[in-house]
Design a protein around this motif. Structure first.
Motif, PDB file in Angstrom:
ATOM      1  N   ARG A  69      14.903  30.972   7.925  1.00 37.49           N
ATOM      2  CA  ARG A  69      15.259  29.663   8.775  1.00 37.49           C
ATOM      3  C   ARG A  69      14.059  28.667   8.532  1.00 37.49           C
ATOM      4  O   ARG A  69      12.896  28.931   8.064  1.00 37.49           O
ATOM      5  CB  ARG A  69      15.600  29.865  10.190  1.00 37.49           C
ATOM      6  CG  ARG A  69      14.335  30.711  10.994  1.00 37.49           C
ATOM      7  CD  ARG A  69      13.240  30.329  11.154  1.00 37.49           C
ATOM      8  NE  ARG A  69      12.201  30.719  12.230  1.00 37.49           N
ATOM      9  CZ  ARG A  69      11.114  30.164  12.367  1.00 37.49           C
ATOM     10  NH1 ARG A  69      10.673  29.290  11.545  1.00 37.49           N
ATOM     11  NH2 ARG A  69      10.506  30.849  13.400  1.00 37.49           N
ATOM     12  N   PHE A  70      14.552  27.524   8.715  1.00 33.69           N
ATOM     13  CA  PHE A  70      13.485  26.212   8.782  1.00 33.69           C
ATOM     14  C   PHE A  70      13.730  25.621   9.977  1.00 33.69           C
ATOM     15  O   PHE A  70      14.774  25.253  10.472  1.00 33.69           O
ATOM     16  CB  PHE A  70      13.810  25.317   7.453  1.00 33.69           C
ATOM     17  CG  PHE A  70      13.089  24.044   7.565  1.00 33.69           C
ATOM     18  CD1 PHE A  70      11.371  24.188   7.552  1.00 33.69           C
ATOM     19  CD2 PHE A  70      13.455  22.763   7.386  1.00 33.69           C
ATOM     20  CE1 PHE A  70      10.596  23.219   7.651  1.00 33.69           C
ATOM     21  CE2 PHE A  70      12.751  21.834   7.465  1.00 33.69           C
ATOM     22  CZ  PHE A  70      11.229  21.816   7.412  1.00 33.69           C
ATOM     23  N   ALA A  71      12.474  25.496  10.713  1.00 31.91           N
ATOM     24  CA  ALA A  71      12.555  24.993  12.059  1.00 31.91           C
ATOM     25  C   ALA A  71      11.642  23.888  12.462  1.00 31.91           C
ATOM     26  O   ALA A  71      10.737  24.073  13.208  1.00 31.91           O
ATOM     27  CB  ALA A  71      12.268  26.371  13.087  1.00 31.91           C
ATOM     28  N   PRO A  72      11.968  22.785  11.960  1.00 31.80           N
ATOM     29  CA  PRO A  72      10.936  21.652  12.048  1.00 31.80           C
ATOM     30  C   PRO A  72      11.167  20.938  13.423  1.00 31.80           C
ATOM     31  O   PRO A  72      12.325  21.047  14.067  1.00 31.80           O
ATOM     32  CB  PRO A  72      11.541  20.671  11.107  1.00 31.80           C
ATOM     33  CG  PRO A  72      13.163  20.845  10.886  1.00 31.80           C
ATOM     34  CD  PRO A  72      13.134  22.403  11.076  1.00 31.80           C
ATOM     35  N   SER A  73      10.106  20.390  14.005  1.00 26.83           N
ATOM     36  CA  SER A  73      10.137  19.712  14.988  1.00 26.83           C
ATOM     37  C   SER A  73      10.447  18.063  14.644  1.00 26.83           C
ATOM     38  O   SER A  73       9.642  17.606  13.768  1.00 26.83           O
ATOM     39  CB  SER A  73       9.097  19.597  15.802  1.00 26.83           C
ATOM     40  OG  SER A  73       8.868  20.758  16.615  1.00 26.83           O
ATOM     41  N   PRO A  74      11.381  17.410  15.118  1.00 25.13           N
ATOM     42  CA  PRO A  74      11.648  16.164  14.687  1.00 25.13           C
ATOM     43  C   PRO A  74      10.843  14.915  15.179  1.00 25.13           C
ATOM     44  O   PRO A  74      11.264  14.123  15.901  1.00 25.13           O
ATOM     45  CB  PRO A  74      13.296  15.771  14.946  1.00 25.13           C
ATOM     46  CG  PRO A  74      13.295  16.706  16.232  1.00 25.13           C
ATOM     47  CD  PRO A  74      12.494  18.163  16.107  1.00 25.13           C
TER      48      PRO A  74
ATOM     49  N   TYR B  90      14.876  10.788  13.901  1.00 28.81           N
ATOM     50  CA  TYR B  90      14.126  11.718  13.101  1.00 28.81           C
ATOM     51  C   TYR B  90      14.761  12.844  12.449  1.00 28.81           C
ATOM     52  O   TYR B  90      14.913  13.285  11.506  1.00 28.81           O
ATOM     53  CB  TYR B  90      12.828  12.010  13.650  1.00 28.81           C
ATOM     54  CG  TYR B  90      11.771  10.910  13.583  1.00 28.81           C
ATOM     55  CD1 TYR B  90      11.645  10.082  12.821  1.00 28.81           C
ATOM     56  CD2 TYR B  90      10.991  10.993  14.764  1.00 28.81           C
ATOM     57  CE1 TYR B  90      10.718   9.096  12.603  1.00 28.81           C
ATOM     58  CE2 TYR B  90       9.914   9.824  14.719  1.00 28.81           C
ATOM     59  CZ  TYR B  90       9.740   8.887  13.801  1.00 28.81           C
ATOM     60  OH  TYR B  90       8.754   7.821  13.680  1.00 28.81           O
ATOM     61  N   ALA B  91      15.481  13.526  13.545  1.00 24.63           N
ATOM     62  CA  ALA B  91      16.382  14.413  13.156  1.00 24.63           C
ATOM     63  C   ALA B  91      17.424  14.344  12.359  1.00 24.63           C
ATOM     64  O   ALA B  91      17.528  14.978  11.386  1.00 24.63           O
ATOM     65  CB  ALA B  91      17.053  15.262  14.660  1.00 24.63           C
ATOM     66  N   THR B  92      18.012  13.077  12.328  1.00 24.24           N
ATOM     67  CA  THR B  92      19.150  12.784  11.390  1.00 24.24           C
ATOM     68  C   THR B  92      18.316  12.595  10.050  1.00 24.24           C
ATOM     69  O   THR B  92      19.009  13.190   8.995  1.00 24.24           O
ATOM     70  CB  THR B  92      19.946  11.370  11.921  1.00 24.24           C
ATOM     71  OG1 THR B  92      20.405  11.626  13.237  1.00 24.24           O
ATOM     72  CG2 THR B  92      20.883  11.080  11.007  1.00 24.24           C
ATOM     73  N   ALA B  93      17.339  11.939  10.167  1.00 34.42           N
ATOM     74  CA  ALA B  93      16.597  11.686   8.802  1.00 34.42           C
ATOM     75  C   ALA B  93      16.196  12.927   8.051  1.00 34.42           C
ATOM     76  O   ALA B  93      16.335  12.977   6.941  1.00 34.42           O
ATOM     77  CB  ALA B  93      15.541  10.609   8.950  1.00 34.42           C
ATOM     78  N   LEU B  94      15.532  13.949   8.898  1.00 32.93           N
ATOM     79  CA  LEU B  94      15.205  15.308   8.361  1.00 32.93           C
ATOM     80  C   LEU B  94      16.482  15.912   7.684  1.00 32.93           C
ATOM     81  O   LEU B  94      16.133  16.443   6.575  1.00 32.93           O
ATOM     82  CB  LEU B  94      14.720  15.993   9.357  1.00 32.93           C
ATOM     83  CG  LEU B  94      13.357  15.704   9.884  1.00 32.93           C
ATOM     84  CD1 LEU B  94      13.050  16.753  11.330  1.00 32.93           C
ATOM     85  CD2 LEU B  94      12.155  15.840   8.964  1.00 32.93           C
TER      86      LEU B  94
END
Ligand code: GLU
Length: 288
Positions: free
Chosen positions: A3-8, A49-53
Motif C-alpha cells: 500500500r501507499f498511505a500518504p497524508s494529503p 490535496y487528496a483529489t490532486a494526489l
C-alpha cells in the motif's frame, strides 16, 4: 498486498512517488497495491490535496486496486480498537498539556527524554492519578488524550502470550528485527483534537485491509516496533516490512512538500512524461 498511505497535506512530490513505487514494485505480478489517505488531522489535511494526489498518481499509471480508504471516514473502527484496549486496562486518560510535559520532563534527572520519533517521553504523571481524581477530571470534561500504559501492556503480553516473546517482525532486507516499543514510553493513541492517532490508525488499517508487506520510509523504521506491539495486543497479523531511503535534494535535505519544483504537477507542466517522473524517483522500469 502492499500500500501507499500518504497524508494529503500538499501536492504529490517526488518523495511520494518513490514511496508509492517502492510498494508498487514489491507487490509481485499477482499482488495488489492499495492507496489509503491518512487524513485524520483536519488542521493539516485537505480534500483538494487528496483529489490532486489521486489525479497525479493516476497520471503516473498508479491506480489503487480497491476503493481508496479515507481514515477520516473510518473513526468508528479506531474507536472500537480503543475500546478493546481500554477493556484490557492498558489505556489511561492524560490531562497534561504540552508545557506540563516539558516542565515535568525537565525536572526529571534521568535520561533519555525523547522517544525515537523525537517526541518528549511522557514522564507518566497521569498514569498514577487516583481513580477519583481521574473520574472527577473526566466528569468535568477536562480535555485529554488516551495513552498506552507501556509497562502494563508489555507485562500483560509477556505473561499472557509468552510465545510472542521477544516481539519481532520480518524486515525483507535485514531479516528478523527484535522490537523495542518501550523506547516510546506511554505513547498517545487518541489525540485531544482527533480521537485517534497515526500509530493506532496505520496499524489498524494495515491489518483490516490485509496488507502483507508494508513499505515505508526509513524515518518510520522505529515506529514499526510500536506497531508490532499494538498488533500483538489486538491479536492482529504482522505484515513483513521493507524500508526505503528518503529522497533528498542536492543539499542532502529530505524532500518535502515545501519543494514546489519537485511537485509532480510542476514536472508534468514542464513537459515531463510519467515515465520521466518515475525515472526521476529512481524507478525507471517500474511499469514496464
Ligand atoms: N502516512 C504516513 C506518511 O505520510 C506513512 C504511513 C506509513 O507508511 O506508516 O508519512
Amino acid at each position: 498486498m502492499t500500500r501507499f498511505a500518504p497524508s494529503p497535506t500538499g501536492l504529490l512530490h517526488l518523495g511520494h512517488v518513490a514511496s508509492a513505487l517502492a510498494g508498487w514494485t514489491q507487490k509481485g505480478p499477482h499482488g495488489l497495491w492499495l492507496v489509503r489517505m491518512e487524513d485524520i488531522d483536519p488542521q493539516r489535511c485537505r480534500d483538494d490535496y487528496a483529489t490532486a494526489l489521486l489525479e497525479d498518481l493516476d497520471w503516473l499509471g498508479l491506480r489503487s486496486a480497491r476503493p481508496v480508504l479515507r481514515q477520516s471516514a473510518n473513526m468508528p473502527a479506531y474507536r472500537a480498537t480503543l475500546d478493546r484496549l481500554e477493556q484490557m486496562g492498558v489505556l489511561y486518560p492524560c490531562f497534561c498539556t504540552r508545557s506540563d510535559i516539558a516542565r515535568e520532563s525537565a525536572g526529571m534527572m534521568s535520561a533519555p527524554h525523547a522517544a525515537p520519533d523525537g517526541s518528549l517521553l511522557y514522564p507518566g504523571t497521569c498514569r498514577s492519578l487516583s481513580a477519583p481524581a481521574r473520574a472527577a477530571a473526566l466528569a468535568a470534561g477536562k480535555p485529554h488524550v488516551l495513552r498506552l500504559d507501556m509497562a502494563k501492556a508489555l507485562n500483560s503480553l509477556r505473561t499472557e502470550v509468552p510465545a510472542l516473546w521477544p516481539l519481532a517482525y520480518q524486515d525483507l532486507a535485514r531479516g528478523t528485527v527484535q522490537c523495542q516499543p518501550e523506547l516510546f514510553g506511554d505513547v498517545v493513541l487518541a489525540r485531544r483534537d482527533v480521537p485517534a492517532s497515526y500509530h493506532l490508525c496505520v496499524t489498524h488499517d494495515d491489518a483490516a485491509q490485509g496488507v502483507t508487506l508494508v513499505t515505508r520510509g526509513d524515518d518510520l523504521r522505529p515506529a514499526t516496533d510500536l506497531h508490532r506491539l499494538i498488533q500483538a495486543l489486538m491479536g492482529w497479523p504482522t505484515p513483513a516490512y521493507l524500508y526505503h531511503p528518503l529522497l533528498c535534494d542536492a543539499q542532502g535535505r529530505r524532500l518535502s512538500k515545501r519543494d514546489g519544483a519537485k511537485a509532480v504537477r510542476a514536472m508534468r507542466e514542464a513537459g515531463m512524461t510519467p515515465e520521466d517522473v518515475r525515472a526521476a524517483a529512481g524507478y525507471p522500469d517500474a511499469l514496464r
